[in-house]
Design a protein around this motif. Structure first.
Motif, short mmCIF file in Angstrom:
data_model
loop_
_atom_site.label_atom_id
_atom_site.label_comp_id
_atom_site.label_asym_id
_atom_site.label_seq_id
_atom_site.Cartn_x
_atom_site.Cartn_y
_atom_site.Cartn_z
N VAL A 42 0.77 -1.49 -0.20
CA VAL A 42 0.13 0.36 0.17
C VAL A 42 0.52 0.59 0.37
CG1 VAL A 42 -1.28 1.14 1.10
CG2 VAL A 42 -1.75 -1.16 1.00
N ALA A 43 2.04 1.03 0.96
CA ALA A 43 2.72 2.24 0.98
C ALA A 43 3.49 2.60 -0.39
CB ALA A 43 3.57 2.18 1.84
N GLU A 44 4.06 1.76 -1.56
CA GLU A 44 4.41 1.89 -2.59
C GLU A 44 4.08 2.36 -3.80
OE1 GLU A 44 7.42 -1.52 -2.55
OE2 GLU A 44 5.52 -2.18 -2.59
N LEU A 45 1.73 1.67 -3.52
CA LEU A 45 1.02 2.48 -4.34
C LEU A 45 0.90 3.46 -4.33
CD1 LEU A 45 -1.04 1.90 -6.21
CD2 LEU A 45 -2.44 0.95 -4.94
N ARG A 46 0.67 4.31 -2.89
CA ARG A 46 0.88 5.85 -2.65
C ARG A 46 1.99 6.60 -2.95
NH1 ARG A 46 -1.33 4.04 3.53
NH2 ARG A 46 -2.81 4.20 3.64
N ALA A 47 3.36 6.11 -2.48
CA ALA A 47 3.77 7.37 -3.64
C ALA A 47 3.88 6.79 -4.50
CB ALA A 47 5.33 6.04 -2.99
N ALA A 48 4.16 6.13 -5.62
CA ALA A 48 3.59 6.07 -7.04
C ALA A 48 2.54 6.87 -7.05
CB ALA A 48 3.62 4.87 -7.79
N LEU A 49 1.76 6.82 -6.61
CA LEU A 49 0.78 7.71 -7.08
C LEU A 49 -0.21 9.34 -6.32
CD1 LEU A 49 -2.92 5.68 -7.18
CD2 LEU A 49 -2.14 6.37 -9.00
N ARG A 50 1.36 9.36 -5.94
CA ARG A 50 1.76 10.55 -5.27
C ARG A 50 1.10 11.61 -5.93
NH1 ARG A 50 6.12 9.71 -2.32
NH2 ARG A 50 7.47 10.26 -4.31
N ASP A 51 2.02 12.00 -7.35
CA ASP A 51 2.29 13.24 -7.37
C ASP A 51 1.03 13.56 -9.08
OD1 ASP A 51 4.69 13.66 -7.09
OD2 ASP A 51 6.15 13.16 -8.02
N LEU A 52 0.22 12.47 -8.88
CA LEU A 52 -1.24 12.10 -9.49
C LEU A 52 -2.00 12.92 -9.26
CD1 LEU A 52 -1.14 8.60 -11.21
CD2 LEU A 52 0.03 10.80 -12.60
N PRO A 53 -2.67 14.09 -10.00
CA PRO A 53 -3.69 14.61 -9.77
C PRO A 53 -4.78 13.64 -9.13
CG PRO A 53 -3.03 15.58 -11.69
CD PRO A 53 -2.62 14.24 -11.18
N ASP A 54 -5.73 14.47 -8.02
CA ASP A 54 -6.75 13.47 -7.26
C ASP A 54 -7.94 13.00 -8.49
OD1 ASP A 54 -5.68 13.35 -5.10
OD2 ASP A 54 -6.19 15.23 -4.35
N ASP A 55 -8.20 13.42 -9.30
CA ASP A 55 -9.26 13.41 -10.05
C ASP A 55 -8.96 12.51 -11.52
OD1 ASP A 55 -7.87 15.32 -11.31
OD2 ASP A 55 -9.87 16.27 -12.83
N ASN A 56 -7.38 12.09 -11.64
CA ASN A 56 -6.54 11.54 -12.73
C ASN A 56 -7.96 9.67 -12.61
OD1 ASN A 56 -5.78 13.12 -13.53
ND2 ASN A 56 -4.23 11.85 -14.14
N PRO A 57 -7.86 8.88 -13.53
CA PRO A 57 -8.41 7.46 -13.32
C PRO A 57 -7.15 6.55 -12.90
CG PRO A 57 -8.04 8.36 -15.43
CD PRO A 57 -7.91 9.70 -14.77
N VAL A 58 -7.94 6.10 -12.63
CA VAL A 58 -6.56 4.33 -12.35
C VAL A 58 -7.22 3.25 -12.78
CG1 VAL A 58 -5.70 2.57 -10.54
CG2 VAL A 58 -5.93 5.08 -10.46
N ARG A 59 -6.17 2.38 -13.83
CA ARG A 59 -5.98 1.25 -14.69
C ARG A 59 -4.81 0.08 -14.45
NH1 ARG A 59 -10.78 1.69 -18.29
NH2 ARG A 59 -9.05 0.53 -19.78
N PHE A 60 -5.68 -0.54 -14.55
CA PHE A 60 -4.78 -2.11 -14.56
C PHE A 60 -4.72 -2.39 -15.76
CE2 PHE A 60 -4.59 -6.19 -12.83
CZ PHE A 60 -3.78 -6.28 -11.88
#
Length: 92
Positions: free
Chosen positions: A11-29
């Motif tokens: 979870v910490a690695e995922l948070r760190a990877a997403l930290r600089d992205l705007p909150d309203d950006n979509p996430v894809r898998f």
């Protein structure tokens, strides 16, 4: 010697990877290296695994598209390639 499989992201690695992205950006898998597809994430749930470690699960939103080629290359699923040059056909 066999390759060591990649470990799961924390979870910490995922948070760190997403930290600089705007909150309203979509996430894809991205899934399936042989036929790369991207899936939207609908929701998240957590449960405990057999060792009592909490594990987060992301649920597919049932929307899928082809994974863009640059993403597949970055993930190591495809080799970078350039299209062969094409000669113009001429009438004989």
């Amino acid at each position: 010697m066999p390759e060591t499989p990649p470990r799961d992201m924390t979870v910490a690695e995922l948070r760190a990877a997403l930290r600089d992205l705007p909150d309203d950006n979509p996430v894809r898998f991205a899934v399936n290296p042989l036929f790369p597809m991207s899936h939207g994430i609908a929701t998240l749930t957590t449960t405990s695994d057999p060792t009592a470690t909490a594990v987060a699960y992301l649920a597919d939103s049932c929307t899928s598209t082809a994974t863009p080629r640059p993403v597949a290359i970055t993930l190591g699923w495809h080799e970078p390639a350039t299209a062969p040059s094409r000669r113009r056909r001429t009438a004989r």
